[in-house]
Design an enzyme around this catalytic site. Structure first.
Site, PDB file in Angstrom:
ATOM      1  N   CYS A  12      76.663  34.005  21.125  1.00 46.30           N
ATOM      2  CA  CYS A  12      77.063  33.513  22.438  1.00 46.30           C
ATOM      3  C   CYS A  12      78.178  34.424  22.947  1.00 46.30           C
ATOM      4  O   CYS A  12      78.699  35.276  22.221  1.00 46.30           O
ATOM      5  CB  CYS A  12      77.548  32.072  22.347  1.00 46.30           C
ATOM      6  N   CYS A 104      87.663  31.470  22.185  1.00 44.76           N
ATOM      7  CA  CYS A 104      86.563  31.347  23.140  1.00 44.76           C
ATOM      8  C   CYS A 104      87.103  30.756  24.438  1.00 44.76           C
ATOM      9  O   CYS A 104      87.890  29.808  24.418  1.00 44.76           O
ATOM     10  CB  CYS A 104      85.468  30.453  22.551  1.00 44.76           C
ATOM     11  N   HIS A 132      87.338  20.972  10.972  1.00 46.59           N
ATOM     12  CA  HIS A 132      86.798  22.163  11.624  1.00 46.59           C
ATOM     13  C   HIS A 132      87.930  22.812  12.417  1.00 46.59           C
ATOM     14  O   HIS A 132      88.719  22.119  13.064  1.00 46.59           O
ATOM     15  CB  HIS A 132      85.648  21.775  12.559  1.00 46.59           C
ATOM     16  N   GLU A 134      88.100  24.370  15.243  1.00 41.95           N
ATOM     17  CA  GLU A 134      88.149  24.068  16.674  1.00 41.95           C
ATOM     18  C   GLU A 134      88.727  22.682  16.917  1.00 41.95           C
ATOM     19  O   GLU A 134      89.570  22.499  17.817  1.00 41.95           O
ATOM     20  CB  GLU A 134      86.757  24.170  17.306  1.00 41.95           C
ATOM     21  N   THR A 170      83.066  21.992  21.240  1.00 35.82           N
ATOM     22  CA  THR A 170      82.017  22.633  22.041  1.00 35.82           C
ATOM     23  C   THR A 170      80.713  22.858  21.290  1.00 35.82           C
ATOM     24  O   THR A 170      79.680  23.102  21.918  1.00 35.82           O
ATOM     25  CB  THR A 170      82.501  23.992  22.584  1.00 35.82           C
ATOM     26  N   CYS A 198      79.360  23.640  25.127  1.00 42.78           N
ATOM     27  CA  CYS A 198      79.228  24.894  25.858  1.00 42.78           C
ATOM     28  C   CYS A 198      77.762  25.130  26.216  1.00 42.78           C
ATOM     29  O   CYS A 198      76.846  24.635  25.543  1.00 42.78           O
ATOM     30  CB  CYS A 198      79.799  26.058  25.058  1.00 42.78           C
ATOM     31  N   SER A 226      79.010  27.337   9.681  1.00 42.02           N
ATOM     32  CA  SER A 226      78.825  27.260  11.124  1.00 42.02           C
ATOM     33  C   SER A 226      78.311  25.898  11.558  1.00 42.02           C
ATOM     34  O   SER A 226      77.177  25.522  11.238  1.00 42.02           O
ATOM     35  CB  SER A 226      77.850  28.355  11.582  1.00 42.02           C
ATOM     36  N   ASN A 228      77.545  24.871  14.664  1.00 40.98           N
ATOM     37  CA  ASN A 228      76.437  24.929  15.616  1.00 40.98           C
ATOM     38  C   ASN A 228      75.130  25.294  14.928  1.00 40.98           C
ATOM     39  O   ASN A 228      74.059  24.848  15.342  1.00 40.98           O
ATOM     40  CB  ASN A 228      76.763  25.884  16.776  1.00 40.98           C
ATOM     41  N   SER A 271      76.915  32.478  15.889  1.00 40.40           N
ATOM     42  CA  SER A 271      77.731  33.488  15.211  1.00 40.40           C
ATOM     43  C   SER A 271      76.923  34.322  14.213  1.00 40.40           C
ATOM     44  O   SER A 271      77.496  35.010  13.377  1.00 40.40           O
ATOM     45  CB  SER A 271      78.911  32.815  14.492  1.00 40.40           C
TER      46      SER A 271
END
Length: 307
Positions: A12, A104, A132, A134, A170, A198, A226, A228, A271
């Site tokens: 991304c 990001c 996490h 984030e 996100t 996102c 990861s 996502n 990623s």
């Protein structure tokens, strides 16, 4: 064998930005050493490639970003794509470190939203994954007034008379966010909802959900760190009802999983280096279970990891 490379897949814009910032720093930063405060993005191949360029990743799953700073006494530190609380940046500057922010832009947008709503007197409900980076960075903005939400029961402990903003990490599942948001509306009469999934995460998840019926195996390429990537795998299994394998690279591909399959779909986390995913797609395209000469797995081309 029929292979579908699911579009979109791979990097991304936030990942591309973070990698490019880190690569540039390895060439331009004069004040050495150069540290990355955690994995720049959640992929070990990228971490290793940046290490070879001179960027040292400081990572410990049992420590926060703020605690990791205790291991750095000089040089330059890069804030990863996941973002960090202002307290982390302030601590780094107070230690005399130079700071490069590779957060990001979508994460920064969420932080700005949270700060604005805190100033308006809202309590913040943040849907995210505990520990996490984030989520950690968002919670650090104001640990007293920001509450981590991971399941419906977390709403049951809240005072319904207060006004809340519900937002999120996100990279969470679009479908999990929707379910939790609907439940929040039932429990909290004064809740405002700002879904911060996102766009890259959203369209990747929707592409997985809408897979053709004849796909009999889905391979998701990505690092186990990861979030996502793991969400893509869970959507493949739970919503698309497919047989799923999550692997990091061609080295983890089990050819027995391909035998008897007619249509394989391949996607990857945001990623995951494009070269790793393309290598798997190319291999499956040439694979013939009746021809053992197509069985040997190729080597990873490490020179393409950061490209």
């Amino acid at each position: 064998m029929l292979v579908t490379g699911i579009i979109p897949r791979g990097y991304c814009k936030g990942v591309v930005r973070a990698i490019n910032i880190a690569k540039k720093a390895t060439k331009e930063v004069e004040k050495k050493p150069l540290y990355i405060l955690g994995m720049i993005v959640h992929n070990q191949y990228i971490v290793n490639a940046l290490r070879d360029l001179g960027a040292i990743t400081i990572e410990d799953k049992n420590k926060t970003r703020e605690e990791l700073l205790d291991e750095i006494d000089e040089g330059t530190v890069i804030i990863t794509a996941h973002g960090a609380g202002d307290i982390v940046t302030e601590k780094a500057l107070n230690k005399g470190l130079d700071v490069i922010d590779a957060s990001c832009l979508d994460v920064i947008k969420t932080h700005d939203l949270i700060k604005a709503k805190l100033n308006e007197g809202f309590e913040i409900l943040y849907i995210g994954k505990e520990h996490h980076p984030e989520a950690e960075g968002a919670l650090l903005i104001d640990p007293l007034h920001i509450h981590l939400i991971q399941k419906k029961e977390d709403f049951d402990q809240l005072d319904p008379s207060k006004k809340y903003l519900l937002t999120n990490q996100t990279t969470m599942s679009l479908y999990d966010i929707y379910e939790l948001s609907e439940y929040a509306k039932q429990k909290l009469p004064h809740v405002e909802i700002e879904q911060e999934i996102c766009t890259a995460t959203k369209i990747r998840q929707e592409a997985i959900r809408d897979l053709p019926d004849d796909v009999d195996l889905v391979i998701i390429v990505g690092d186990p760190h990861s979030n996502n990537t793991k969400k893509l795998a869970s959507i493949s299994r739970d919503l698309a009802h497919k047989d799923v394998r999550m692997i990091g690279s061609i080295e983890e591909l089990n050819i027995n999983d391909l035998k008897g399959k007619k249509h394989v779909a391949v996607s990857s986390g945001a990623s995951t280096p494009t070269s790793l995913t393309n290598q798997i797609i190319s291999y499956i395209e040439q694979f013939d279970e009746n021809d053992p000469s197509t069985y040997p797995l190729p080597k990873i081309d490490y020179d393409k990891i950061l490209k």
